[in-house]
Design an enzyme around this catalytic site. Structure first.
Site, mmCIF file in Angstrom:
data_model
loop_
_atom_site.group_PDB
_atom_site.id
_atom_site.type_symbol
_atom_site.label_atom_id
_atom_site.label_comp_id
_atom_site.label_asym_id
_atom_site.label_seq_id
_atom_site.Cartn_x
_atom_site.Cartn_y
_atom_site.Cartn_z
ATOM 1 N N GLU A 367 0.816 -1.206 0.000
ATOM 2 C CA GLU A 367 0.000 0.000 0.000
ATOM 3 C C GLU A 367 0.858 1.267 0.000
ATOM 4 O O GLU A 367 0.608 2.212 -0.749
ATOM 5 C CB GLU A 367 -0.926 0.005 1.225
ATOM 6 C CG GLU A 367 -1.924 1.142 1.223
ATOM 7 C CD GLU A 367 -2.681 1.262 2.540
ATOM 8 O OE1 GLU A 367 -2.100 0.947 3.591
ATOM 9 O OE2 GLU A 367 -3.852 1.671 2.513
ATOM 10 N N GLU A 372 -0.550 6.393 -5.717
ATOM 11 C CA GLU A 372 -1.490 7.392 -5.200
ATOM 12 C C GLU A 372 -1.095 7.905 -3.819
ATOM 13 O O GLU A 372 -1.643 8.879 -3.326
ATOM 14 C CB GLU A 372 -2.909 6.811 -5.076
ATOM 15 C CG GLU A 372 -3.480 6.232 -6.328
ATOM 16 C CD GLU A 372 -3.175 4.750 -6.470
ATOM 17 O OE1 GLU A 372 -3.759 4.112 -7.335
ATOM 18 O OE2 GLU A 372 -2.341 4.214 -5.713
ATOM 19 N N CYS A 522 -7.144 -7.274 11.809
ATOM 20 C CA CYS A 522 -5.698 -7.014 11.798
ATOM 21 C C CYS A 522 -4.949 -7.811 12.849
ATOM 22 O O CYS A 522 -3.781 -8.131 12.671
ATOM 23 C CB CYS A 522 -5.438 -5.539 12.020
ATOM 24 S SG CYS A 522 -6.351 -4.521 10.865
#
Lengths: 601, 534
Positions: A367, A372, A522
């Site tokens: 990520e 972006e 998570c």
């Protein structure tokens, strides 16, 4: 119904359907296993758990053999002992022996088995061909020379996640675990969740090691190095140092990070609270558009905190990305805020700031390298370490973790509420969002005992809750009488079910759906300490809820540092600055190269 | 139907040279045309019977004369002599009728006697009688007949067929499947191929009866892709049977419906194992499944499935036609019926034979294989195929049935008999067996994948007289482990030739050990500081 049998001369009764392995463990006999993954899969391929059953022509694998009435099992007979030992010896024969230079050294299950069985000699020469180590993705490294073909990763990838990247291919001695046609993982469909690295018994699939990059940054006097820690770390890091699963080590972790030399120790919880402000507002705005303006907005809204899940959407359900919240994950929000708001505040240029995150997750490594994620002008989050890597880094620095005194996180990006803590487990993001959204809409506190939304807690794969909005503040009158329905999924196989439902017209009428890529959320992430079993997940979840309940503030909108951030810098949720720094867009990766958007440094 | 005065039966199967036989048949038809005899002499392409090393052969009925080693050039001569002049063409004649010797008439009854492409010829040879009886009984009664007959699977494992059917019939799931296992992969066996090529209707009839007995409406034949002739013939036979309403909806007006589809295998040996076969049928890699559940509980796509070998199914019509009592009196009491063997190696008449069970190997070689070839003397026989035991002279009088062999520590296997003479080193045979198994292991279970490789490498060393002292004991240890701990029968089979060779030919194998050789040390790849060190 129960069955009666004899294991090593002990008479026992077990429920029918119990495996010999389970029954033996009930009477205190530990049969060695390797390919067996409790509750997930027992492919019976390693031949390490063989036992002798009277009357059977061959030895039987205890992990898949069910107990029968009058069975006489011997787990330590000569036949069984020798066969098991030979099984392990054969595995060792074709496994590289560079244990000391392996990341799994001392955590390797094959190594442990060999030691337990007293294997002091391997009589067979190494025959396998060497293959190149696959380092093609930001998150995972596959060294197939070390693979022992136990197929645990295949089970995690297919049976747990339903992604199906890893599969056995070829036959016989040439058999290997591969990614379809492609040699490299980067050419395959892969969400980078790292569940494979969590189950691999040897060092064949591991997280990409970024520890040296962190040291390099810490060694550089020109850099201001700050660290953020995800909520799931504090309930698991202790396991790296022999503590019981579910031991909360927040204070020790902060102390250790300071000893390592980080300039500031911050909390991803801070931006988790921020996420709730943004995502909660986004949800209410979409609801308003749909209900009042009768606009055609994408509902239900999916959460977007879990990068593995975002990858999954882009690779499998690109048509549904309009439903995905545009909010960045807390990790990326943190990077963007740190390198703008905070950098300015302390007078450091973003180029000279290094943001390190400690994450329970391998997909976070991917990520942070997405193109972006450079909204501060430079890479927002520079380096991601998994929980396991942090554990190793602390050990390598000679820090006596267990004897550290508790320390507090730094202000302002270390301030957070209990709502942010529960981002770590399945149902947590939804609960945190509801705590805030409900209060914004009604002016009242969420009407559940201790603020916990019971129906969406726990380890069931798919959960849902609904409640009727009885009264509202004037701004939200359109919601009066409306029943809001939410759903929660963890593990992509469960997410798949919800995606299919939404594609088929959302028959259940959900408004808001939380998805976490990994089982349990998570706390069960691909970067967490091994082994992560159903019990460890439960213990970690319990610890996280305790962390939440012990906080003075338990609702994201009560976070004063976040309030200040809005006042000083962001303006309002979904405002101009937020839009630029805290929100993102998604790609269709269903065609072409699915992981191509990772930006090389 | 035209009636011919005489029939020339020419085996057209993949055991011979397809080109040669095709040329011969063309020329024969041309010659008959030239002599204007094509109306009265019918040339019928059949399946195989008897030896396979005699080139193009032909049998002429009604007189029963057999010719062998024919070529296209012989066609004119044959027509001139046999049909025009009515004399036997002496130089090509084979004494005796193979059929009389080689088949007592259960499985191979029609092979080589009828055209496999003609349903009516099968009908004329008592075909479909078993089905007729079946349709007058209840499924339970049919199962009882098969149970009472004592028929055991002919694919190698020898599981009682009736029991298998009963277990499938007992399963609750109403969607049941019948699969014919025609993935004959054992090197040295070709019985299933020749049954399918010679008498495909018999297998179809067997499948229909099985389907009726277990109430299945779907059938599959999983057949090796290499068996192109079998595939063509079975396809044709299925089509004909459908046209005759023997397959499809409401078979013969009985209200029972059943149809058969083909699945073509891609040549993996392990897919002959029934659960690997089912995975392959589902489009998955051909890896065996964990048992239980057995296929009769959860097979193809999770539905109860009977998987039977070609030969097993070919036994069924005769049992239903003649009754269980008739069948159970043939051969050995613990494994009644007949067994088809592919006999090959250093014998005079290699080929397909069908004999009652319980006949010892010695008798098979001498009476059916035509004895050892001239100039060669018997040394060993590998029983069952590449995964079978290698037996020496001292085991030759063991009756060939599952129980007797089991008592002696051997397995019957799929029905190949590879006869070796004294010129052939045992280590060479072991080498080719191990090379085969290393290639065919599916790679799923550790002991077969790695253990098989170790066996292969040790045998390879011994073959060039580089064996190390202790190798035989190590071979024995690994092979025993394979037998005890491998996931599926493929691993067990890998061990069979090794263990039996050590049992009967230990001293010969000891000759492969070189007292000065040293064991290759487990040399590792150089210590590589991998990417993970920090």
């Amino acid at each position: 119904m129960s069955v009666h049998l004899k294991i090593d001369n002990q008479e026992i009764s077990v429920d029918s359907g119990t495996t010999v392995l389970q029954a033996a463990s009930d009477v205190g006999i530990k049969i060695p296993t390797l390919c067996h993954l409790p509750d997930i899969s027992s492919p019976g391929s390693c031949r390490v758990c063989l036992v002798e059953v009277e009357g059977a022509r061959t030895l039987l694998p205890a992990c898949i053999t069910e107990c029968r009435d009058d069975m006489v099992v011997r787990t330590t007979s000569k036949k069984a002992r020798e066969a098991r030992k030979l099984s392990v010896e054969l595995l060792l024969a074709n496994h590289p022996w560079d244990c000391n230079a392996c990341v799994r050294n001392n955590e390797c299950e094959l190594q442990a088995l060999a030691a337990d069985m007293g294997i002091t000699e391997v009589r067979f020469p190494y025959a396998a061909d060497q293959v190149e180590i696959d380092q093609s993705t930001p998150a995972l490294v596959r060294d197939m020379n070390k693979c022992i073909l136990c197929r645990r990763c295949v089970a995690a990838c297919s049976d747990v996640q339903g992604v199906g990247t890893l599969a056995p291919r070829m036959r016989g001695f040439d058999a290997s675990i591969g990614t379809g046609d492609s040699e490299k993982l980067s050419d395959a469909v892969c969400v980078q969740c790292g569940q494979c690295s969590l189950v691999c018994p040897v060092g064949a699939i591991v997280e990409k090691n970024d520890i040296c990059k962190v040291w390099e940054a810490l060694d550089n006097p020109e850099k201001t190095v700050i660290v953020q820690t995800a909520p799931a770390i504090r309930a698991a890091l202790g396991e790296c140092f022999g503590l019981k699963p579910g031991t909360r080590v927040t204070g020790k972790m902060v102390a250790a990070l300071r000893r390592l030399g980080f300039d500031k120790v911050f909390d991803t919880d801070f931006t988790a609270d921020l996420t709730i402000m943004e995502e909660g507002t986004e949800f209410l705005t979409r609801l308003k558009k749909a209900l009042v303006n009768k606009e055609n907005v994408a509902l239900p809204l999916f959460t977007s905190c879990s990068p593995g899940w975002v990858n999954y959407m882009e690779q499998f359900y690109a048509d549904l990305t309009p439903n995905l919240s545009t909010c960045k994950s807390p990790q990326q929000m943190f990077g963007a805020i740190a390198k703008t708001y905070y950098a300015e505040k302390i007078g450091v240029r973003p180029e000279n700031m290094v943001v390190v995150s400690i994450m329970p997750c391998t997909a976070k490594k991917f990520e942070c390298s997405r193109e972006e994620m450079h909204d501060s002008g430079v890479k927002d989050v520079d380096i991601v370490l998994t929980t396991r890597e942090l554990g190793r880094m602390i050990k390598s620095a000679g820090i006596d973790f267990l004897n550290l005194k508790n320390e507090e996180m730094d202000a302002p990006l270390g301030m957070s509420t209990g709502a942010a803590d529960i981002f770590a487990n399945t149902g947590g993001v939804m609960e945190a969002a509801l705590r805030t959204a409900y209060e914004i809409v009604t002016g009242d506190e969420l009407p559940f005992e201790n603020l916990h939304v019971k129906p969406i807690q726990g380890l069931e794969g798919l959960k849902e809750a609904s409640f009727k909005v009885e009264k509202t503040l004037p701004d939200w009158e359109f919601l009066k009488g409306q029943t809001v329905k939410v759903a929660v999924a963890h593990g992509l196989k469960n997410a798949h079910i919800l995606c299919e439902q939404v594609l088929s017209g959302n028959p259940e009428g959900y408004h808001f759906i939380e998805v976490m890529c990994c089982p349990g959320g998570c706390i069960g992430g691909g970067g967490q300490p091994r082994p992560t079993t159903a019990e460890t997940r439960c213990e970690r979840i319990k610890a996280i809820y305790k962390e939440d309940e012990n906080r003075p503030l338990r609702k994201s909108h009560e976070n004063t540092a976040v309030q200040e951030l809005y006042k000083e810098f962001l303006g309002a949720p979904l405002g101009e600055v937020s839009h630029h720094l805290l929100h993102t867009n998604y790609k269709d990766r269903m065609k072409g190269n699915p992981l191509a958007h990772a930006k090389e440094e | 139907m035209k009636k011919a005065r005489m029939h020339v039966l020419v085996p057209m199967d993949s055991a011979g040279d397809p080109c040669e036989v095709r040329q011969f048949v063309c020329r024969l038809r041309q010659e008959l045309e030239t002599q204007r005899m094509s109306d009265e002499i019918a040339v019928i392409e059949t399946g195989r019977f008897g030896p396979i090393n005699k080139g193009v052969s032909a049998v002429i009925h009604p007189d029963g004369t057999s010719y062998v080693n024919l070529t296209a050039e012989d066609a004119a001569n044959l027509v001139e002599e046999h049909f025009v002049k009515g004399r036997v063409l002496k130089e090509k004649q084979q004494k005796g009728d193979f059929g009389e010797i080689f088949s007592p008439g259960v499985v191979l009854k029609n092979c080589g006697r009828i055209s496999p492409d003609n349903l009516n010829e099968y009908l004329a040879c008592d075909g479909w009688k078993g089905l007729e009886t079946t349709l007058h009984l209840s499924p339970g009664e049919v199962r009882k007949w098969i149970m009472d007959s004592g028929l055991r699977g002919r694919g190698g494992a020898g599981f009682p067929t009736g029991k298998k059917w009963q277990s499938c019939a007992d399963a609750a799931d109403p969607r049941k499947i019948v699969v014919c296992n025609a993935d004959e992969g054992e090197p040295g066996t070709f019985k299933d191929r020749l049954i399918l090529e010679g008498d495909p209707f018999k297998v179809i009839e067997g499948m229909i009866i099985c389907a009726y007995a277990v109430r299945a409406s779907e059938g599959f034949i999983y057949i090796r892709g290499e068996y192109s002739l079998s595939i063509n013939r079975i396809k044709k036979a299925i089509k004909e049977a459908r046209e005759a309403e023997l397959l499809g909806m409401n078979i013969l007006g009985s209200g029972f419906s059943f149809d058969i589809r083909l699945k073509i295998g891609a040549g993996a040996y392990v897919c002959g194992e029934e659960t690997a076969l089912l995975n392959s049928m589902e489009g998955k890699p051909g890896n065996p499944r964990i048992k239980p559940p057995y296929p009769t509980q959860s097979g193809y796509l999770g539905h109860p499935t009977v998987v039977n070998n070609v030969e097993t199914l070919a036994n069924i019509p005769s049992i239903m036609e003649n009754g269980a009592d008739w069948f159970s009196t043939i051969g050995a009491p613990t494994m009644p019926g007949t067994k088809v063997y592919a006999i090959l190696g250093k014998v005079n008449h290699p080929g397909l034979i069908e004999v009652p069970t319980g006949i010892p190997v010695r008798s098979l070689i001498e009476n059916y294989g035509g004895g050892m070839k001239e100039g060669s003397s018997f040394k060993a026989v590998q029983l069952g195929g590449t995964g079978g035991d290698i037996l020496s002279e001292e085991a030759l009088d063991l009756p060939l049935d599952i129980e007797s062999l089991e008592q002696a520590g051997h397995v019957l296997g799929a029905g190949a008999l590879l006869v070796l003479d004294r010129e052939t080193p045992i280590i060479d045979l072991l080498y080719s067996c191990m090379r085969f198994f290393v290639h065919e292991s599916c790679g799923r279970c550790n002991v077969c994948r790695n253990g098989g490789m170790e066996l292969y490498r040790m045998i390879s060393r011994m073959r060039i007289n580089e064996g190390v002292s202790g190798d035989i004991e190590l071979l024995e240890e690994i092979a025993t482990a394979l037998k005890l701990s491998s996931f599926c029968p493929l691993g067990t089979s890998t061990a069979n030739p090794i263990l039996s060779a050590i049992r009967y030919f230990r001293s010969e194998l000891e000759g492969c050990i070189n007292s000065t050789a040293v064991r290759p040390s487990p040399i590792r790849n150089n210590l590589k500081l991998s990417a993970f060190s920090s």
